[in-house]
Write a protein that holds these residues in place. Structure first.
Motif, PDB file in Angstrom:
ATOM      1  N   GLN A   1      34.266  31.960  34.264  1.00 25.25           N
ATOM      2  CA  GLN A   1      33.491  33.180  34.456  1.00 25.25           C
ATOM      3  C   GLN A   1      33.987  34.246  33.488  1.00 25.25           C
ATOM      4  N   PHE A   2      33.073  35.080  33.040  1.00 25.55           N
ATOM      5  CA  PHE A   2      33.481  36.222  32.214  1.00 25.55           C
ATOM      6  C   PHE A   2      34.435  37.116  33.003  1.00 25.55           C
TER       7      PHE A   2
ATOM      8  N   TRP B   1      36.478  40.849  33.036  1.00 17.79           N
ATOM      9  CA  TRP B   1      36.709  42.179  32.462  1.00 17.79           C
ATOM     10  C   TRP B   1      38.221  42.379  32.384  1.00 17.79           C
ATOM     11  N   GLN B   2      38.788  42.087  31.230  1.00 14.52           N
ATOM     12  CA  GLN B   2      40.238  42.002  31.120  1.00 14.52           C
ATOM     13  C   GLN B   2      40.932  43.306  31.436  1.00 14.52           C
TER      14      GLN B   2
ATOM     15  N   ALA C   1      39.073  32.553  33.452  1.00 13.77           N
ATOM     16  CA  ALA C   1      38.261  32.964  32.305  1.00 13.77           C
ATOM     17  C   ALA C   1      37.451  31.812  31.721  1.00 13.77           C
ATOM     18  N   ASP C   2      37.855  30.580  31.999  1.00  8.31           N
ATOM     19  CA  ASP C   2      37.083  29.426  31.522  1.00  8.31           C
ATOM     20  C   ASP C   2      35.808  29.220  32.331  1.00  8.31           C
TER      21      ASP C   2
END
Length: 285
Positions: free
Chosen positions: A208-209, A211-212, A205-206
């Motif tokens: 790249q975005f 989608w959780q 997540a650091d």
């Protein structure tokens, strides 16, 4: 015949996959099926001269299948020199083309003074129904309705000279009529929207975005909605097996899926060639 999977993703945007888009080179003609996000960039990456595409088909009108249409209509005209375009699709196709002329009327007028061809003002539409069966110049196209959340069609392309045949399922749950429609095809490109998450494919997540909700299995997604409107890999394998096709290609891939699991599930039902789609993949029957 040659089939290029320009975009192989889903409505959820991820860098490595565009929205659904396929190019078929058949009998010296280049045909586009669907025009999801990133289609123009995908055509460029694949080295496909988009100005040569003068025939296209829509399976249905969800944004991951049509969102790049305006971009394609403009760039294939202004930078590709396209002189005409015929767009086949279900109800709503004519409204999509009309919206191009409505929203971009001034833009079109401005560019018509710059570019010599008239390829933007003469786009024709043809309504697709379950009776569509056309003999083109050296190839045939047929359509069959499938079962999705909106009106959707599968297409079958047959090349006269070689006898090669290709079926694209569109988005659909597993239905007997698709098996009959795809019978004996060389290649079936099949909707395979549902599959388990591979945690190793979830990016940091650091960097790249993420989608959780899609990185945690299906999270809050309504599984019944997905399975009611799409196939999983086992469904796809069973369709390919029952239709007797030679090659099965799994597409419409959600983010972070376990691609090897998809392949194994399809192969558990189908003993032909199984490919998991990637943007730019080319198949020659």
């Amino acid at each position: 015949m040659e089939i290029t999977l320009v975009g192989t993703g889903s409505p959820i945007p991820i860098p490595e996959r565009g929205g659904t888009s396929i190019v078929v080179d058949v009998a010296d003609e280049r045909v586009l099926i669907d025009c999801g996000p990133k289609t123009v960039y995908g055509l460029m990456d694949a080295g496909i001269p988009f100005g040569e595409i003068e025939t296209m088909f829509f399976t249905h009108h969800h944004l991951d299948h049509n969102a790049s249409f305006f971009h394609f209509a403009f760039t294939s005209w202004t930078d590709g020199g396209r002189e005409s375009l015929t767009v086949y699709g279900p109800d709503g196709t004519d409204r999509l083309v009309d919206a191009l002329y409505d929203v971009y009327a001034e833009d079109i007028e401005y560019r018509q003074d710059i570019y010599p061809t008239d390829g933007i003002s003469n786009i024709e539409t043809e309504l697709v129904t379950d009776e569509l069966s056309r003999q083109m110049d050296g190839w045939d196209v047929d359509a069959v309705p499938v079962e999705h959340s909106i009106e959707t069609y599968a297409y079958r392309f047959t090349e006269h000279g070689t006898g090669s045949s290709f079926v694209f399922s569109g988005d659909t749950r597993k239905i007997p009529s698709l098996v009959e429609f795809a019978e004996g095809a060389d290649v079936l490109v099949q909707d395979c929207n549902t599959a388990p998450v591979d945690e190793d494919r979830v990016p940091d997540a650091d960097e790249q975005f993420v989608w959780q909700q899609h990185a945690e299995g299906e999270g809050d997604l309504n599984q019944s909605t997905l399975t009611a409107n799409h196939c999983d890999a086992t469904d796809a394998g069973e369709i390919a097996r029952d239709a007797g096709v030679e090659t099965l290609v799994l597409t419409h891939v959600m983010p972070y899926r376990d691609l090897e699991s998809m392949r194994r599930d399809a192969e558990s039902a189908f003993d032909g060639d199984v490919l998991v789609a990637e943007d730019g993949l080319t198949i020659s029957p």
